[in-house]
Design a protein around this motif. Sequence first.
Motif, PDB file in Angstrom:
ATOM      1  N   PHE A  10       0.840  -1.198   0.000  1.00  0.00           N
ATOM      2  CA  PHE A  10       0.000   0.000   0.000  1.00  0.00           C
ATOM      3  C   PHE A  10       0.873   1.244   0.000  1.00  0.00           C
ATOM      4  N   GLU A  11       1.849   1.281   0.894  1.00  0.00           N
ATOM      5  CA  GLU A  11       2.732   2.440   0.991  1.00  0.00           C
ATOM      6  C   GLU A  11       3.621   2.561  -0.234  1.00  0.00           C
ATOM      7  N   VAL A  12       4.099   1.433  -0.735  1.00  0.00           N
ATOM      8  CA  VAL A  12       4.943   1.443  -1.938  1.00  0.00           C
ATOM      9  C   VAL A  12       4.174   2.033  -3.114  1.00  0.00           C
ATOM     10  N   ALA A  13       2.946   1.578  -3.319  1.00  0.00           N
ATOM     11  CA  ALA A  13       2.139   2.069  -4.429  1.00  0.00           C
ATOM     12  C   ALA A  13       1.838   3.552  -4.282  1.00  0.00           C
ATOM     13  N   ALA A  14       1.517   4.000  -3.062  1.00  0.00           N
ATOM     14  CA  ALA A  14       1.222   5.417  -2.841  1.00  0.00           C
ATOM     15  C   ALA A  14       2.438   6.279  -3.186  1.00  0.00           C
ATOM     16  N   ASP A  15       3.617   5.837  -2.766  1.00  0.00           N
ATOM     17  CA  ASP A  15       4.838   6.591  -3.077  1.00  0.00           C
ATOM     18  C   ASP A  15       5.080   6.637  -4.585  1.00  0.00           C
ATOM     19  N   LEU A  16       4.901   5.518  -5.248  1.00  0.00           N
ATOM     20  CA  LEU A  16       5.133   5.464  -6.694  1.00  0.00           C
ATOM     21  C   LEU A  16       4.119   6.320  -7.453  1.00  0.00           C
ATOM     22  N   LEU A  17       2.872   6.296  -7.029  1.00  0.00           N
ATOM     23  CA  LEU A  17       1.859   7.107  -7.696  1.00  0.00           C
ATOM     24  C   LEU A  17       2.099   8.594  -7.451  1.00  0.00           C
ATOM     25  N   SER A  18       2.640   8.932  -6.299  1.00  0.00           N
ATOM     26  CA  SER A  18       2.997  10.326  -6.036  1.00  0.00           C
ATOM     27  C   SER A  18       4.122  10.766  -6.967  1.00  0.00           C
ATOM     28  N   LEU A  19       5.095   9.900  -7.163  1.00  0.00           N
ATOM     29  CA  LEU A  19       6.181  10.208  -8.099  1.00  0.00           C
ATOM     30  C   LEU A  19       5.645  10.327  -9.526  1.00  0.00           C
ATOM     31  N   ALA A  20       4.697   9.460  -9.866  1.00  0.00           N
ATOM     32  CA  ALA A  20       4.098   9.524 -11.200  1.00  0.00           C
ATOM     33  C   ALA A  20       3.353  10.839 -11.394  1.00  0.00           C
ATOM     34  N   ALA A  21       2.665  11.297 -10.359  1.00  0.00           N
ATOM     35  CA  ALA A  21       1.941  12.568 -10.447  1.00  0.00           C
ATOM     36  C   ALA A  21       2.909  13.730 -10.649  1.00  0.00           C
ATOM     37  N   ASP A  80       7.361  15.044 -17.652  1.00  0.00           N
ATOM     38  CA  ASP A  80       8.224  13.884 -17.894  1.00  0.00           C
ATOM     39  C   ASP A  80       7.330  12.660 -18.057  1.00  0.00           C
ATOM     40  N   PHE A  81       6.822  12.475 -19.248  1.00  0.00           N
ATOM     41  CA  PHE A  81       5.856  11.412 -19.498  1.00  0.00           C
ATOM     42  C   PHE A  81       6.479  10.019 -19.437  1.00  0.00           C
ATOM     43  N   ILE A  82       7.762   9.940 -19.756  1.00  0.00           N
ATOM     44  CA  ILE A  82       8.434   8.637 -19.697  1.00  0.00           C
ATOM     45  C   ILE A  82       8.547   8.167 -18.251  1.00  0.00           C
ATOM     46  N   ALA A  83       8.968   9.065 -17.363  1.00  0.00           N
ATOM     47  CA  ALA A  83       9.073   8.708 -15.948  1.00  0.00           C
ATOM     48  C   ALA A  83       7.700   8.414 -15.363  1.00  0.00           C
ATOM     49  N   CYS A  84       6.707   9.190 -15.750  1.00  0.00           N
ATOM     50  CA  CYS A  84       5.352   8.958 -15.266  1.00  0.00           C
ATOM     51  C   CYS A  84       4.893   7.551 -15.618  1.00  0.00           C
ATOM     52  N   GLU A  85       5.095   7.162 -16.849  1.00  0.00           N
ATOM     53  CA  GLU A  85       4.686   5.823 -17.272  1.00  0.00           C
ATOM     54  C   GLU A  85       5.446   4.748 -16.507  1.00  0.00           C
ATOM     55  N   ARG A  86       6.734   4.964 -16.284  1.00  0.00           N
ATOM     56  CA  ARG A  86       7.533   3.972 -15.559  1.00  0.00           C
ATOM     57  C   ARG A  86       7.020   3.793 -14.134  1.00  0.00           C
ATOM     58  N   PHE A  87       6.738   4.890 -13.459  1.00  0.00           N
ATOM     59  CA  PHE A  87       6.246   4.794 -12.084  1.00  0.00           C
ATOM     60  C   PHE A  87       4.861   4.148 -12.029  1.00  0.00           C
ATOM     61  N   PHE A 109      -4.307  10.009 -14.962  1.00  0.00           N
ATOM     62  CA  PHE A 109      -3.315   9.007 -15.351  1.00  0.00           C
ATOM     63  C   PHE A 109      -3.829   8.162 -16.521  1.00  0.00           C
ATOM     64  N   ILE A 110      -5.079   7.748 -16.418  1.00  0.00           N
ATOM     65  CA  ILE A 110      -5.655   6.904 -17.470  1.00  0.00           C
ATOM     66  C   ILE A 110      -5.669   7.650 -18.802  1.00  0.00           C
ATOM     67  N   HIS A 111      -5.997   8.928 -18.772  1.00  0.00           N
ATOM     68  CA  HIS A 111      -6.025   9.732 -19.995  1.00  0.00           C
ATOM     69  C   HIS A 111      -4.618   9.903 -20.568  1.00  0.00           C
ATOM     70  N   ALA A 112      -3.646  10.127 -19.700  1.00  0.00           N
ATOM     71  CA  ALA A 112      -2.279  10.386 -20.170  1.00  0.00           C
ATOM     72  C   ALA A 112      -1.570   9.116 -20.605  1.00  0.00           C
ATOM     73  N   HIS A 113      -1.814   8.007 -19.889  1.00  0.00           N
ATOM     74  CA  HIS A 113      -1.111   6.749 -20.172  1.00  0.00           C
ATOM     75  C   HIS A 113      -2.092   5.580 -20.089  1.00  0.00           C
ATOM     76  N   PRO A 114      -2.978   5.433 -21.061  1.00  0.00           N
ATOM     77  CA  PRO A 114      -4.003   4.383 -20.981  1.00  0.00           C
ATOM     78  C   PRO A 114      -3.444   2.966 -20.911  1.00  0.00           C
ATOM     79  N   SER A 115      -2.250   2.764 -21.423  1.00  0.00           N
ATOM     80  CA  SER A 115      -1.667   1.419 -21.364  1.00  0.00           C
ATOM     81  C   SER A 115      -1.103   1.131 -19.983  1.00  0.00           C
ATOM     82  N   ALA A 116      -0.334   2.061 -19.432  1.00  0.00           N
ATOM     83  CA  ALA A 116       0.271   1.858 -18.114  1.00  0.00           C
ATOM     84  C   ALA A 116      -0.769   1.945 -17.003  1.00  0.00           C
TER      85      ALA A 116
END
Length: 215
Positions: free
Chosen positions: A13-24, A31-38, A115-122
């Motif tokens: 739960f905490e890992v995902a929250a941190d990663l989604l914050s980085l993606a945001a 930085d769309f590449i980093a967003c998709e990676r996170f 996120f879904i709009h920006a990166h529908p695959s990821a």
Amino acid sequence: MLRRSFLPPIPEFEVAADLLSLAADALLGGDFIACERFLRMADITALREFSYLICGPIKPAIHRQRGNPVYNRSASPPGPRMPNKVVQLEVFARDGWRCRYCSSRVILKDARDRFIHAHPSAARWGRTNDEKHFGLSTLSASIDHVLPFKRGGSNEPANLVTACWPCQFGRNQWLLAEVEIADPRDYPPLTGEWDGLSRLVTKIAGAASKRCDAR
């Protein structure tokens, strides 16, 4: 002894929250590449497995019940099933964008949609639970009626708390006492810097408004 939630949240739960914050932050910074990676890193299978334990078939060891709740189905009060969006946002902010049961950080559904709009695959969002991004779905902010609406609970803020996806949908229409869970209102909300990724919505909306004003 009453418990705070069906199961203690797993570390993911905490890992995902941190990663989604980085993606945001990456999306806001262009930085769309980093967003998709996170986003891909936050799609953690263990979250789906955890959610299924709570939201799947009834398990006496978890739900403290053997069958669906039995109640007067005419007890629902008149009016809408859910409070309006303004009230929902007020409840999320009051609760510090954390589940009042398991204390996990949650995210605004509008941010999830960005996120879904920006990166529908990821940020995959299909029709079934297995086709939905596990981090985005498990951490989606929900409004929970402490006294379930179908059992007479109102949409007054005093009856509403923030919940993560498993804590919200795992309870079905059971009363808290029936599943041996403590009333979350007996514990103060955990407030802090976490914004539920609402910044992703407000900053993008603000930038779009400025573009319109400049035309």
